[in-house]
Design a protein around this motif. Structure first.
Motif, PDB file in Angstrom:
ATOM      1  N   VAL A  17      38.161 -31.171   6.806  1.00 41.93           N
ATOM      2  CA  VAL A  17      39.006 -32.360   6.909  1.00 41.93           C
ATOM      3  C   VAL A  17      38.709 -33.073   8.222  1.00 41.93           C
ATOM      4  O   VAL A  17      38.601 -34.296   8.283  1.00 41.93           O
ATOM      5  CB  VAL A  17      40.513 -31.978   6.800  1.00 41.93           C
ATOM      6  N   PHE A  21      37.372 -37.039   8.657  1.00 44.76           N
ATOM      7  CA  PHE A  21      38.043 -38.128   9.359  1.00 44.76           C
ATOM      8  C   PHE A  21      37.283 -38.573  10.598  1.00 44.76           C
ATOM      9  O   PHE A  21      37.351 -39.743  10.975  1.00 44.76           O
ATOM     10  CB  PHE A  21      39.506 -37.801   9.621  1.00 44.76           C
ATOM     11  N   ASN A  32      39.314 -48.538   3.368  1.00 43.92           N
ATOM     12  CA  ASN A  32      40.619 -48.567   2.692  1.00 43.92           C
ATOM     13  C   ASN A  32      40.786 -49.853   1.897  1.00 43.92           C
ATOM     14  O   ASN A  32      41.296 -49.834   0.778  1.00 43.92           O
ATOM     15  CB  ASN A  32      41.754 -48.481   3.713  1.00 43.92           C
ATOM     16  N   LYS A  44      51.907 -50.197   2.582  1.00 38.94           N
ATOM     17  CA  LYS A  44      52.393 -49.845   3.924  1.00 38.94           C
ATOM     18  C   LYS A  44      53.481 -50.819   4.375  1.00 38.94           C
ATOM     19  O   LYS A  44      54.481 -50.401   4.956  1.00 38.94           O
ATOM     20  CB  LYS A  44      51.225 -49.834   4.921  1.00 38.94           C
ATOM     21  N   ALA A  74      50.071 -37.680  11.135  1.00 40.47           N
ATOM     22  CA  ALA A  74      48.781 -38.054  10.544  1.00 40.47           C
ATOM     23  C   ALA A  74      48.608 -39.564  10.650  1.00 40.47           C
ATOM     24  O   ALA A  74      48.082 -40.212   9.764  1.00 40.47           O
ATOM     25  CB  ALA A  74      48.676 -37.592   9.079  1.00 40.47           C
ATOM     26  N   GLY A  75      49.098 -40.093  11.744  1.00 36.19           N
ATOM     27  CA  GLY A  75      49.193 -41.551  11.885  1.00 36.19           C
ATOM     28  C   GLY A  75      48.017 -42.157  12.620  1.00 36.19           C
ATOM     29  O   GLY A  75      48.072 -43.302  13.048  1.00 36.19           O
ATOM     30  N   GLY A  76      46.955 -41.374  12.789  1.00 37.94           N
ATOM     31  CA  GLY A  76      45.748 -41.715  13.543  1.00 37.94           C
ATOM     32  C   GLY A  76      45.559 -43.140  13.984  1.00 37.94           C
ATOM     33  O   GLY A  76      45.659 -43.445  15.179  1.00 37.94           O
ATOM     34  N   THR A  77      45.332 -44.033  13.049  1.00 39.41           N
ATOM     35  CA  THR A  77      44.926 -45.376  13.447  1.00 39.41           C
ATOM     36  C   THR A  77      46.108 -46.271  13.809  1.00 39.41           C
ATOM     37  O   THR A  77      45.910 -47.432  14.153  1.00 39.41           O
ATOM     38  CB  THR A  77      44.145 -46.031  12.300  1.00 39.41           C
ATOM     39  N   ASP A  79      48.454 -47.517  11.971  1.00 34.87           N
ATOM     40  CA  ASP A  79      48.838 -48.486  10.938  1.00 34.87           C
ATOM     41  C   ASP A  79      50.342 -48.541  10.689  1.00 34.87           C
ATOM     42  O   ASP A  79      50.927 -49.611  10.594  1.00 34.87           O
ATOM     43  CB  ASP A  79      48.183 -48.073   9.610  1.00 34.87           C
ATOM     44  N   ASP A 103      48.403 -36.834  15.359  1.00 32.59           N
ATOM     45  CA  ASP A 103      47.278 -36.630  14.445  1.00 32.59           C
ATOM     46  C   ASP A 103      46.458 -35.452  14.962  1.00 32.59           C
ATOM     47  O   ASP A 103      46.384 -35.217  16.168  1.00 32.59           O
ATOM     48  CB  ASP A 103      46.410 -37.893  14.372  1.00 32.59           C
ATOM     49  N   ILE A 104      45.843 -34.748  14.032  1.00 33.22           N
ATOM     50  CA  ILE A 104      45.054 -33.566  14.403  1.00 33.22           C
ATOM     51  C   ILE A 104      43.672 -33.978  14.912  1.00 33.22           C
ATOM     52  O   ILE A 104      42.995 -33.203  15.577  1.00 33.22           O
ATOM     53  CB  ILE A 104      44.930 -32.634  13.173  1.00 33.22           C
ATOM     54  N   MET A 108      40.419 -40.173  15.331  1.00 30.34           N
ATOM     55  CA  MET A 108      41.373 -41.102  14.717  1.00 30.34           C
ATOM     56  C   MET A 108      42.352 -41.604  15.783  1.00 30.34           C
ATOM     57  O   MET A 108      42.700 -42.793  15.824  1.00 30.34           O
ATOM     58  CB  MET A 108      42.144 -40.430  13.575  1.00 30.34           C
ATOM     59  N   ASN A 133      48.923 -30.651  15.129  1.00 32.57           N
ATOM     60  CA  ASN A 133      48.775 -30.221  13.743  1.00 32.57           C
ATOM     61  C   ASN A 133      50.153 -30.244  13.081  1.00 32.57           C
ATOM     62  O   ASN A 133      51.078 -29.590  13.569  1.00 32.57           O
ATOM     63  CB  ASN A 133      48.186 -28.807  13.729  1.00 32.57           C
ATOM     64  N   ALA A 151      51.936 -41.050   6.065  1.00 32.39           N
ATOM     65  CA  ALA A 151      51.330 -41.951   5.074  1.00 32.39           C
ATOM     66  C   ALA A 151      49.893 -41.516   4.824  1.00 32.39           C
ATOM     67  O   ALA A 151      49.086 -41.446   5.766  1.00 32.39           O
ATOM     68  CB  ALA A 151      51.360 -43.395   5.581  1.00 32.39           C
ATOM     69  N   PHE A 157      46.628 -31.747   4.272  1.00 32.86           N
ATOM     70  CA  PHE A 157      47.069 -30.590   5.053  1.00 32.86           C
ATOM     71  C   PHE A 157      46.733 -29.301   4.308  1.00 32.86           C
ATOM     72  O   PHE A 157      46.877 -29.218   3.087  1.00 32.86           O
ATOM     73  CB  PHE A 157      48.589 -30.624   5.302  1.00 32.86           C
TER      74      PHE A 157
HETATM   75  N1  SAM Z   1      48.514 -42.668   8.327  1.00 30.35           N
HETATM   76  C1  SAM Z   1      47.247 -43.375   8.464  1.00 30.35           C
HETATM   77  C2  SAM Z   1      47.141 -44.455   7.419  1.00 30.35           C
HETATM   78  O1  SAM Z   1      47.980 -44.493   6.531  1.00 30.35           O
HETATM   79  O2  SAM Z   1      46.241 -45.275   7.508  1.00 30.35           O
HETATM   80  C3  SAM Z   1      46.057 -42.406   8.414  1.00 30.35           C
HETATM   81  C4  SAM Z   1      45.856 -41.661   7.130  1.00 30.35           C
HETATM   82  S1  SAM Z   1      44.330 -40.790   7.048  1.00 30.35           S
HETATM   83  C5  SAM Z   1      43.903 -40.969   5.355  1.00 30.35           C
HETATM   84  C6  SAM Z   1      44.776 -39.101   7.111  1.00 30.35           C
HETATM   85  C7  SAM Z   1      44.999 -38.568   8.523  1.00 30.35           C
HETATM   86  O3  SAM Z   1      45.520 -37.236   8.431  1.00 30.35           O
HETATM   87  C8  SAM Z   1      43.727 -38.446   9.364  1.00 30.35           C
HETATM   88  O4  SAM Z   1      43.888 -39.215  10.535  1.00 30.35           O
HETATM   89  C9  SAM Z   1      43.633 -36.945   9.665  1.00 30.35           C
HETATM   90  O5  SAM Z   1      43.078 -36.677  10.919  1.00 30.35           O
HETATM   91  C10 SAM Z   1      45.088 -36.533   9.576  1.00 30.35           C
HETATM   92  N2  SAM Z   1      45.330 -35.096   9.363  1.00 30.35           N
HETATM   93  C11 SAM Z   1      44.720 -34.271   8.478  1.00 30.35           C
HETATM   94  N3  SAM Z   1      45.231 -33.021   8.571  1.00 30.35           N
HETATM   95  C12 SAM Z   1      46.218 -33.067   9.525  1.00 30.35           C
HETATM   96  C13 SAM Z   1      47.133 -32.098  10.058  1.00 30.35           C
HETATM   97  N4  SAM Z   1      47.145 -30.837   9.626  1.00 30.35           N
HETATM   98  N5  SAM Z   1      48.001 -32.502  11.006  1.00 30.35           N
HETATM   99  C14 SAM Z   1      48.018 -33.781  11.458  1.00 30.35           C
HETATM  100  N6  SAM Z   1      47.168 -34.731  10.990  1.00 30.35           N
HETATM  101  C15 SAM Z   1      46.289 -34.395  10.035  1.00 30.35           C
END
Ligand code: SAM
Length: 264
Positions: A17, A21, A32, A44, A74-77, A79, A103-104, A108, A133, A151, A157
Motif C-alpha cells: 500500500v 501511494f 482521480n 467530497k 488517510a487524508g494525505g493530500t 482534500d 496519513d501513514i 502523500m 497509522n 475518505a 487498511f
Molecule cells: N483522503 C484522501 C482523498 O480522499 O483524496 C486520500 C485518499 S488515498 C486514496 C488513501 C490514503 O490512505 C493514502 O494517502 C494512504 O497513504 C493512506 N493510508 C493507507 N493505509 C493507511 C493507514 N493504515 N493509516 C493511515 N493512512 C493510510
C-alpha cells in the motif's frame, strides 16, 4: 509460528500500500479526475456539506475550547481538510474548527503540505499534518475528537476493525465517525457498465497517464474486495458505534457511500 506469518503478511500488505501511494502521490488528482470523470470532487463536496463542520457543537461544548476538533485519517493530500476549514469559515463563520490530517505515507503528507501553501491555512494552527497509522493512533488521546473522517482510505487498511476501534477510542462521547468510500453498485445493468470501466479502463489510464498500471490495478481490486454497505455498517456497529437510520447513504448509485456512526 502462526504469529510470525501473520505479521509478515501484514507487513507486506502495508509495504505494498505504501509503494502504491508513494508512486501515485504527485499524479493523484489527475488520476482521480480521470478515473471518476471528476465526480470524486462532487462526492467530497457533498460529504463535507453534509457533515456541516463548525455548526452546532457535536459533543458537549467545552467552556474553554471553541470549534470542532476534526481528525481526517488517510487524508494525505488534504482534500477533505481544506474543504472542512473552508466550510467552517465561510458557511458557519467559525474560525476555531481545526483539522489534523493523519496519513501513514510521508509522500502523500508532503503533497498535502505543498498544497496547503495555496490555501489560507498554511501557517494556521487550524491545520496540522501528522504521520500515523489508523490502526494505532498512539499519539491521539482518547475522547479528544469531535469528528473523525476517512475518505477513500479505509479500504486500504490492513486491519479495518482495529482502525474502527481506534476511531471509537479517540472520539468524544457524541462524536461522529464518517466514512466516504467506494461501495457496491445497486443496479445490475449499471454495475456491468461500471465493472467494464473499472477493470478495463482504469488500469489502462494508469498506464498511460501515470506510467503505472500495477498501482491502478491494485486500486480497482481493493474496491472490489471492500465489504458491501450492510457488511461495513455492521463492522461500524461492532466497534461500538450507534448508527443513525440504516447507517449509510449511497452516492451515484452506490459507486460510493457515506457511512456514519456516533459514539454513545
Ligand atoms: N483522503 C484522501 C482523498 O480522499 O483524496 C486520500 C485518499 S488515498 C486514496 C488513501 C490514503 O490512505 C493514502 O494517502 C494512504 O497513504 C493512506 N493510508 C493507507 N493505509 C493507511 C493507514 N493504515 N493509516 C493511515 N493512512 C493510510
Amino acid at each position: 509460528t502462526h504469529f510470525g506469518f501473520e505479521t509478515i503478511a501484514e507487513a507486506l500488505k502495508e509495504q505494498k500500500v505504501g509503494a502504491v501511494f508513494s508512486s501515485v502521490a504527485s499524479s493523484y488528482d489527475t488520476m482521480n479526475d480521470l478515473m471518476s470523470l471528476g465526480i470524486h470532487r462532487l462526492w467530497k463536496d457533498y460529504f463535507v456539506r453534509n457533515l456541516n463542520p463548525g455548526s452546532n457543537p457535536l459533543t458537549s461544548p467545552s467552556t474553554t475550547v471553541q470549534g470542532w476538533n476534526i481528525l481526517d485519517i488517510a487524508g494525505g493530500t488534504g482534500d477533505i481538510a481544506f474543504r472542512m476549514l473552508d466550510h467552517a469559515s465561510t458557511i458557519n463563520n467559525d474560525a476555531h474548527t481545526r483539522v489534523t490530517v493523519a496519513d501513514i505515507n510521508p509522500d502523500m503528507l508532503a503533497e498535502g503540505r505543498k498544497r496547503a501553501l495555496e490555501t489560507p491555512y498554511a501557517r494556521s494552527p487550524r491545520l496540522s499534518f501528522v504521520e500515523a497509522n489508523a490502526e494505532h493512533l498512539t499519539n491521539i488521546p482518547g475522547n479528544s475528537i469531535d469528528l473523525y473522517t476517512v475518505a477513500f482510505g479505509i479500504r486500504n487498511f490492513t486491519n479495518k476493525d482495529a482502525a474502527l476501534r481506534e476511531a471509537f477510542r479517540v472520539l468524544k462521547p457524541g462524536g461522529v465517525f464518517a466514512c466516504l468510500e467506494f461501495s457496491k453498485v445497486n443496479n445490475s445493468l449499471f454495475d456491468a457498465v461500471y465493472k467494464r470501466w473499472s477493470f478495463g479502463a482504469i488500469p489502462l489510464i494508469g498506464q498511460l497517464v501515470a506510467g503505472d498500471r500495477d498501482s491502478y490495478q491494485y486500486l480497482v481490486e481493493s474496491i472490489e474486495r471492500f465489504p458491501s454497505q450492510t457488511e461495513f455498517r455492521d463492522m461500524i456497529k461492532d466497534a461500538g458505534f450507534l448508527v443513525p437510520g440504516r447507517g449509510w447513504e449511497d452516492l451515484t448509485g452506490g459507486i460510493a457511500a457515506i457511512h456514519k456512526g456516533v459514539k454513545p
